[in-house]
Design an enzyme around this catalytic site. Structure first.
Site, PDB file in Angstrom:
ATOM      1  N   ARG A  69      26.760 -62.245 -25.927  1.00 54.13           N
ATOM      2  CA  ARG A  69      27.670 -61.136 -25.672  1.00 54.13           C
ATOM      3  C   ARG A  69      28.642 -61.508 -24.557  1.00 54.13           C
ATOM      4  NH1 ARG A  69      25.623 -57.610 -23.103  1.00 54.13           N
ATOM      5  NH2 ARG A  69      23.459 -58.290 -22.942  1.00 54.13           N
ATOM      6  N   ARG A 377      18.614 -67.056 -31.547  1.00 55.30           N
ATOM      7  CA  ARG A 377      18.023 -65.795 -32.024  1.00 55.30           C
ATOM      8  C   ARG A 377      17.501 -65.918 -33.454  1.00 55.30           C
ATOM      9  NH1 ARG A 377      18.295 -60.918 -28.532  1.00 55.30           N
ATOM     10  NH2 ARG A 377      19.317 -61.751 -26.687  1.00 55.30           N
TER      11      ARG A 377
HETATM   12  P1  GTP Z   1      17.013 -58.646 -26.012  1.00 57.33           P
HETATM   13  O1  GTP Z   1      16.781 -58.898 -27.460  1.00 57.33           O
HETATM   14  O2  GTP Z   1      18.049 -59.520 -25.421  1.00 57.33           O
HETATM   15  O3  GTP Z   1      17.286 -57.213 -25.708  1.00 57.33           O
HETATM   16  O4  GTP Z   1      15.664 -59.136 -25.227  1.00 57.33           O
HETATM   17  P2  GTP Z   1      14.204 -58.494 -25.069  1.00 57.33           P
HETATM   18  O5  GTP Z   1      14.213 -57.511 -23.953  1.00 57.33           O
HETATM   19  O6  GTP Z   1      13.701 -58.044 -26.379  1.00 57.33           O
HETATM   20  O7  GTP Z   1      13.350 -59.753 -24.548  1.00 57.33           O
HETATM   21  P3  GTP Z   1      12.231 -60.636 -25.292  1.00 57.33           P
HETATM   22  O8  GTP Z   1      10.997 -59.845 -25.595  1.00 57.33           O
HETATM   23  O9  GTP Z   1      12.875 -61.338 -26.416  1.00 57.33           O
HETATM   24  O10 GTP Z   1      11.853 -61.670 -24.143  1.00 57.33           O
HETATM   25  C1  GTP Z   1      12.815 -62.515 -23.572  1.00 57.33           C
HETATM   26  C2  GTP Z   1      12.160 -63.663 -22.878  1.00 57.33           C
HETATM   27  O11 GTP Z   1      11.230 -63.194 -21.899  1.00 57.33           O
HETATM   28  C3  GTP Z   1      11.363 -64.556 -23.832  1.00 57.33           C
HETATM   29  O12 GTP Z   1      11.626 -65.908 -23.523  1.00 57.33           O
HETATM   30  C4  GTP Z   1       9.934 -64.200 -23.548  1.00 57.33           C
HETATM   31  O13 GTP Z   1       9.069 -65.289 -23.758  1.00 57.33           O
HETATM   32  C5  GTP Z   1       9.951 -63.777 -22.072  1.00 57.33           C
HETATM   33  N1  GTP Z   1       8.911 -62.749 -21.798  1.00 57.33           N
HETATM   34  C6  GTP Z   1       8.666 -61.627 -22.519  1.00 57.33           C
HETATM   35  N2  GTP Z   1       7.614 -60.925 -22.021  1.00 57.33           N
HETATM   36  C7  GTP Z   1       7.172 -61.622 -20.943  1.00 57.33           C
HETATM   37  C8  GTP Z   1       6.113 -61.410 -19.997  1.00 57.33           C
HETATM   38  O14 GTP Z   1       5.349 -60.444 -20.051  1.00 57.33           O
HETATM   39  N3  GTP Z   1       5.992 -62.345 -19.006  1.00 57.33           N
HETATM   40  C9  GTP Z   1       6.820 -63.436 -18.913  1.00 57.33           C
HETATM   41  N4  GTP Z   1       6.637 -64.279 -17.916  1.00 57.33           N
HETATM   42  N5  GTP Z   1       7.815 -63.672 -19.804  1.00 57.33           N
HETATM   43  C10 GTP Z   1       8.008 -62.778 -20.798  1.00 57.33           C
HETATM   44  C1  SPV Z   2      20.920 -57.876 -25.987  1.00 56.82           C
HETATM   45  O1  SPV Z   2      21.669 -58.696 -25.432  1.00 56.82           O
HETATM   46  O2  SPV Z   2      20.425 -56.895 -25.368  1.00 56.82           O
HETATM   47  C2  SPV Z   2      20.543 -58.076 -27.404  1.00 56.82           C
HETATM   48  C3  SPV Z   2      21.215 -59.139 -28.152  1.00 56.82           C
HETATM   49  O3  SPV Z   2      19.718 -57.330 -27.918  1.00 56.82           O
HETATM   50  S1  SPV Z   2      22.799 -58.677 -28.714  1.00 56.82           S
HETATM   51  O4  SPV Z   2      22.645 -58.049 -30.039  1.00 56.82           O
HETATM   52  O5  SPV Z   2      23.598 -59.895 -28.831  1.00 56.82           O
HETATM   53  O6  SPV Z   2      23.385 -57.736 -27.814  1.00 56.82           O
END
Ligand code: GTP
Ligand code: SPV
Ligand code: MN
Length: 595
Positions: A69, A377
């Protein structure tokens, strides 16, 4: 098809401006998906993965200048500048349309313009909304097939109504010569605009084909436009996962959590609890739309139909349910491609001896760089998730018992903290801060305040948004509103190692929250809120030292006191649009800290 005049007129108008070679209506069918994915394979945009490894799945690699983004190219074009507020880029809507019309002029030459009718939320749910995207990107069409409900059924609901969001998207790379070859990832890296017109519920996006910049149903519609609409109509559009938590006794509670991008929503939404007898199931992993039900509780739907998740870090250890979901029918963007026609990314498994990296270069573990882009992604259908909850498409939504706010904080913020009240919880959400991640272009690791994880996604003045939170609290009964928690999985020790194991172990915190909602778990009152007694948190079988646990649950009085001036600066930018309730909460915190 449709006879909706206002829709047909708008399509004619945009087609006349963008002059595509053809206009194609998308029906959301499998046949359409197969045809478009094959056309992208033929064009070199997609590579079909090996049938043995990932049936019906594709990898694509974006332009190196189009990987996330772009917040500095994102605009809220409200009629009045003050309505966009200090945290958004504003541009006059008439001026913006004028300058973007120049860019849009003949921008679809040599291409097809796809008309994508979609519903955010189950078709026909009273909380769902309809949109139509006009795009010249088949990647957007295929991604929308997974991420939203696409097809002509949407028109049965829409009828002749004018109540739909109008999205225009172009990659900004017309094919002007008769036989001009296309690029594998056409875009216009130097000329990106992600513009929103909240009053007229329009989105104009140009120059990027990536994620939230291009899949307009997601951040642009379901958060920026929807948040403005929710303010007008008295509901909530939030950057929140929704999970279903079942206790060993079979009692169910639904929890929604707002963490900034790449801070753990997808992981928490589908985690495998490490504590015996507890079950987590998924309703949604990124966005929640909520309305009060007749019983006075807040009901949430997941407006999306798929997950657009961060690939790096996803493994059978960290997120087995995501790994299971992405086994087939998936699109992978900016991951590495292995010799045997599979995908790979950092921390998925042992590194392959050789691969092709996201920049299409040969890669080995000795190469001094990552094979996948940090914001690589997967795009995967939600119904393939092995722990998707049965009621995930229930049109009336699920009643929420608790809201969680959290971000990446190496220090100060404890593992979990319960607010004293809705207003105090709103205060905690409003001061949330997190280290920046690769999900948006810019400097990584920098600490910034990101109220309710909505900083990049609020379609209006952030002060008014906080006021809307206070108003929602005043509309609801205190005992029916979700309880509010501030959590932090990302504390580090002096040497930079995680203090908390995270992932499935986060279930221990969820259990405490569940029990607190039933007034069953113990807590200590501290200046910042209620924290678990050392004995109230279930740590059976957890490999953690007493010292580290104490650090995670300590209230760092000095650390919090040193945050106060920064919070005052943060609040100052909202001027008189900051709810006085929040100013009061800040003063009360300062008093309780007693420094
Ligand atoms: P968006 O899709 O961008 O909104 O992200 P999200 O909030 O869904 O984050 P996601 O669950 O994909 O996690 C992002 C990163 O954080 C990944 O590399 C995970 O491995 C790491 N992560 C998620 N949960 C934890 C946790 O409990 N501890 C740690 N240390 N890392 C975590
Ligand atoms: C975020 O950045 O919070 C996402 C990925 O979930 S995007 O759809 O690119 O915004
Ligand atoms: Mn997100």
């Amino acid at each position: 098809m449709t006879t909706n005049k206002s829709l047909l007129n708008w399509i004619d108008e945009i087609a006349a401006m963008c002059t595509p070679d053809e206009v194609t209506w998308c029906d959301g069918s499998e046949e359409e998906y197969d045809r478009l994915t094959q056309s992208m394979v033929d064009a070199g945009t997609f590579i079909r993965l090996s049938h043995d490894k990932k049936p019906n799945s594709f990898i694509c690699r974006s332009d190196p200048g189009d990987v996330a983004r772009v917040e500095d190219r994102t605009f809220i074009c409200s009629e009045k500048e003050e309505d966009a507020g200090p945290t958004n880029n504003w541009s006059d809507p008439i001026e913006m349309k004028k300058s973007m019309s120049h860019l849009y002029k003949a921008c679809m030459q040599g291409r097809t313009m796809y008309v994508i009718p979609y519903s955010m939320g189950p078709i026909g749910s009273p909380i769902s909304k309809i949109g139509v995207i006009l795009t010249d990107s088949p990647y957007v069409v295929c991604s929308m097939h997974i991420m939203a409900r696409v097809g002509m059924k949407v028109f049965d609901v829409l009828g002749e109504s004018d109540d739909f969001v109008r999205g225009v998207h172009s990659v900004g790379y017309p094919l002007t010569e008769p036989k001009q070859p296309d690029l594998p990832w056409p875009c216009n890296p130097d000329n990106k605009y992600i513009s929103h017109f909240p009053e007229t519920r329009e989105i104009w996006s140009y120059g990027s084909g990536y994620g939230g910049n291009a899949l307009l149903g997601k951040k642009c519609h379901a958060l920026r436009i929807a948040s403005a609409q929710a303010r007008d109509e008295g509901w909530m559009a939030e950057h929140m996962l929704i999970l279903k938590l079942t206790s060993p006794e079979g009692t169910v509670k639904y929890i929604a959590a707002a963490f900034p991008s790449a801070c753990g929503k997808t992981n928490l939404a589908m985690m495998d609890p490490t504590i015996k007898g507890w079950k987590v199931e998924t309703i949604g992993d990124d966005i929640a739309w909520m309305k009060f039900g007749e019983d006075g509780r807040l009901y949430a739907i997941n407006p999306e139909a798929g997950f657009f998740g961060v690939a790096p870090g996803t493994s059978l250890d960290s997120n087995p349910n995501a790994m299971e979901t992405l086994k087939e029918n998936s699109i992978f963007t900016n991951c590495a491609l292995t010799k045997d026609g599979d995908v790979w990314w950092e921390e998925m498994s042992e590194a392959p001896a050789e691969a092709v990296d996201w920049l299409r270069r040969p890669w080995t573990p000795e190469s001094n760089r990552t094979a996948a882009h940090p914001n690589a992604r997967f795009t995967i259908p939600a119904q393939q998730c092995p722990v998707i909850a049965d009621e995930w498409e229930d049109p009336k939504g699920v009643p929420i018992s608790a809201f969680l706010f959290g971000g990446r904080r190496a220090s100060v913020v404890p593992l979990v903290n319960e607010s004293f009240s809705w207003e105090h919880g709103t205060f905690l959400g409003s001061i949330m801060s997190s280290e920046k991640t690769a999900a948006a272009a810019g400097k990584i690791g920098e600490l910034r305040r990101d109220p309710m994880a909505m900083l990049p996604f609020c379609g209006y003045h952030m002060g008014d948004y906080l006021r809307h939170w206070i108003n929602i609290g005043q509309q609801g009964d205190a005992d029916k509103l979700p309880k509010i928690y501030y959590i932090n999985w990302f504390r580090k020790d002096e040497s930079g190692k995680w203090l908390w194991p995270g992932f499935g172990e986060n279930s221990r915190v969820l259990k405490w929250i569940f029990e607190r909602c039933d007034n069953q778990a113990e807590a200590v009152e501290t200046p910042i809120g209620y924290l678990p007694n050392p004995t109230a948190l279930d740590i059976e079988g957890l490999d953690i030292s007493e010292e580290n646990l104490a650090k995670l649950l300590a209230v760092d009085i000095e650390g919090w006191a040193s945050e106060i001036p920064g919070i005052r600066d943060h609040y100052a930018q909202f001027g008189d649009r900051l709810p006085t309730e929040l100013d009061k909460e800040l003063n009360n915190l300062e008093k309780r800290l007693g420094t």
